[in-house]
Design a protein around this motif. Structure first.
Motif, PDB file in Angstrom:
ATOM      1  N   UNK A  35       0.843  -1.192   0.000  1.00  0.00           N
ATOM      2  CA  UNK A  35       0.000   0.000   0.000  1.00  0.00           C
ATOM      3  C   UNK A  35       0.880   1.243   0.000  1.00  0.00           C
ATOM      4  N   UNK A  36       0.554   2.204  -0.877  1.00  0.00           N
ATOM      5  CA  UNK A  36       1.321   3.437  -0.970  1.00  0.00           C
ATOM      6  C   UNK A  36       2.301   3.455  -2.126  1.00  0.00           C
ATOM      7  N   UNK A  37       2.599   2.282  -2.715  1.00  0.00           N
ATOM      8  CA  UNK A  37       3.502   2.243  -3.860  1.00  0.00           C
ATOM      9  C   UNK A  37       2.799   2.747  -5.124  1.00  0.00           C
ATOM     10  N   UNK A  38       3.532   2.790  -6.227  1.00  0.00           N
ATOM     11  CA  UNK A  38       2.929   3.263  -7.473  1.00  0.00           C
ATOM     12  C   UNK A  38       3.168   2.261  -8.595  1.00  0.00           C
ATOM     13  N   UNK A  39       2.314   2.369  -9.606  1.00  0.00           N
ATOM     14  CA  UNK A  39       2.380   1.524 -10.793  1.00  0.00           C
ATOM     15  C   UNK A  39       2.702   2.439 -11.976  1.00  0.00           C
ATOM     16  N   UNK A  40       3.657   2.048 -12.792  1.00  0.00           N
ATOM     17  CA  UNK A  40       4.066   2.867 -13.934  1.00  0.00           C
ATOM     18  C   UNK A  40       3.388   2.358 -15.199  1.00  0.00           C
ATOM     19  N   UNK A  41       2.609   3.217 -15.845  1.00  0.00           N
ATOM     20  CA  UNK A  41       1.862   2.870 -17.052  1.00  0.00           C
ATOM     21  C   UNK A  41       2.571   3.430 -18.287  1.00  0.00           C
ATOM     22  N   UNK A  42       2.472   2.699 -19.407  1.00  0.00           N
ATOM     23  CA  UNK A  42       3.070   3.159 -20.662  1.00  0.00           C
ATOM     24  C   UNK A  42       2.053   3.082 -21.790  1.00  0.00           C
ATOM     25  N   UNK A  43       2.026   4.144 -22.609  1.00  0.00           N
ATOM     26  CA  UNK A  43       1.180   4.175 -23.800  1.00  0.00           C
ATOM     27  C   UNK A  43       1.962   4.802 -24.952  1.00  0.00           C
ATOM     28  N   UNK A  44       1.640   4.386 -26.157  1.00  0.00           N
ATOM     29  CA  UNK A  44       2.199   5.033 -27.335  1.00  0.00           C
ATOM     30  C   UNK A  44       1.155   6.024 -27.843  1.00  0.00           C
ATOM     31  N   UNK A  45       1.511   7.290 -27.796  1.00  0.00           N
ATOM     32  CA  UNK A  45       0.578   8.364 -28.163  1.00  0.00           C
ATOM     33  C   UNK A  45       1.185   9.160 -29.306  1.00  0.00           C
ATOM     34  N   UNK A  46       0.477   9.206 -30.426  1.00  0.00           N
ATOM     35  CA  UNK A  46       0.956   9.922 -31.617  1.00  0.00           C
ATOM     36  C   UNK A  46       2.372   9.485 -32.006  1.00  0.00           C
ATOM     37  N   UNK A  47       2.609   8.175 -31.905  1.00  0.00           N
ATOM     38  CA  UNK A  47       3.881   7.633 -32.349  1.00  0.00           C
ATOM     39  C   UNK A  47       4.998   7.666 -31.330  1.00  0.00           C
ATOM     40  N   UNK A  48       4.765   8.280 -30.180  1.00  0.00           N
ATOM     41  CA  UNK A  48       5.815   8.368 -29.158  1.00  0.00           C
ATOM     42  C   UNK A  48       5.361   7.631 -27.906  1.00  0.00           C
TER      43      UNK A  48
END
Length: 345
Positions: A35-48
């Protein structure tokens, strides 16, 4: 660094500009987190490829799903993409949980105070739920600032917890757009201030309390200054840092320089404009370096300095896990024009 793909089970609307993404746990490799940690999300948006860390709003002992809560940021590429595009059933790439803003059980502590403003409630609500379930002898107090009830993230959750844990949970709301209502005597006008803090804690055995703070720098300073007056042990004060604090004086001798970056076997010469970090400049140049927190709190963007000189600016916390030649590129700035940095093996 482990990577996972998670399926969106639900998208919950918390307020007009805040949503919670609920992810199913992977079938085989369950994701363990605190509890209290974070999750790192990744997306490709407009090619980047864009990567952003978001605190868990779920708690391991309380929730079946992995939940992260995201507030829409004006002109924020990532948050706007999530709000406008993500739907139930989507598959999202994530990194393993990180972060040291977590609760550690200390038998000498019998009362915990959580101090937050706005979206700073996210890691706090995660820890609060975990503590209420796993530490039945600990009294929990939440002091939470917002504009009004309409903008209060997790208001329903907080009210449900108040009913479920009547004797163990107390909540004070601070509203900058205050509307007087006798039914809401626990709501105070304005911002969390030192006078309130000192009065709240004046009869408390301060050495038996712990404090978790998440919000703007001004909030952290106000609370830490008040706790210092009360001689609260620094070891029981914890804060989550989501921004680099930069002093303009630290940049006076920094100029636009070129940095040679070696990544995945390739060398690329990148122009690092004055005021931009090596990481920012590399990403702008199309080099998809690994990164997460962008505040110098993790080591995902660590690189080894092979030549030249660099300086790290705005580190949120002292780091004793870095060797002399290790630099966190999110807060690193070149001092010479012959900098050569290697990322990974």
């Amino acid at each position: 660094m482990k990577n996972y793909t998670l399926k969106v089970h639900d998208v919950k609307k918390e307020t007009q500009d805040t949503i919670t993404l609920c992810f199913k746990q992977p079938g085989l490799r369950k994701i363990k987190y605190q509890a209290g940690q974070y999750l790192t999300l990744s997306f490709r948006i407009n090619g980047r490829k864009y990567t952003r860390p978001y605190s868990f709003s779920s708690a391991p002992s309380a929730d079946a799903f992995l939940e992260t809560t995201i507030k829409r940021v004006p002109e924020g590429v990532f948050s706007n993409y999530v709000h406008d595009s993500i739907q139930v059933g989507d598959i999202v790439e994530v990194m393993e949980p990180m972060g040291d803003f977590v609760h550690t059980n200390d038998e000498s502590i019998n009362e915990i105070y959580f101090w937050g403003v706005g979206s700073g409630i996210t890691p706090l609500i995660s820890i609060i739920k975990e503590v209420l379930i796993s530490n039945p002898l600990v009294q929990v107090n939440l002091i939470y600032g917002n504009k009004n009830f309409e903008s209060t993230i997790f208001l329903d959750t907080i009210n449900q917890l108040l009913v479920q844990y009547t004797s163990r949970l107390k909540v004070w709301h601070f509203h900058t757009q205050y509307t007087h209502d006798e039914k809401h005597h626990f709501v105070k006008s304005g911002r969390i201030n030192q006078e309130f803090i000192l009065n709240l804690l004046k009869d408390v055995a301060i050495e038996k309390t712990a404090h978790y703070i998440c919000g703007p720098v001004d909030l952290k300073n106000t609370i830490k200054e008040a706790l210092a007056v009360l001689e609260c042990p620094k070891a029981t004060i914890f804060s989550e840092d989501f921004e680099l604090v930069k002093d303009p004086k630290d940049f006076e001798d920094i100029l636009t320089q070129h940095v040679n970056i070696r990544f995945q076997g390739n060398d690329t010469l990148v122009e690092v404009l004055k005021g931009k970090s090596v990481l920012e400049s590399a990403l702008d140049a199309g080099i998809e370096l690994p990164y997460s927190c962008q505040t110098g709190s993790c080591n995902t963007c660590k690189g080894k300095l092979k030549e030249g000189k660099m300086r790290m600016i705005g580190l949120a916390k002292d780091r004793d896990d870095l060797e002399k030649e290790d630099y966190l590129l999110c807060c690193s700035y070149p001092l010479t024009d012959n900098v050569y940095v290697e990322i990974g093996n």
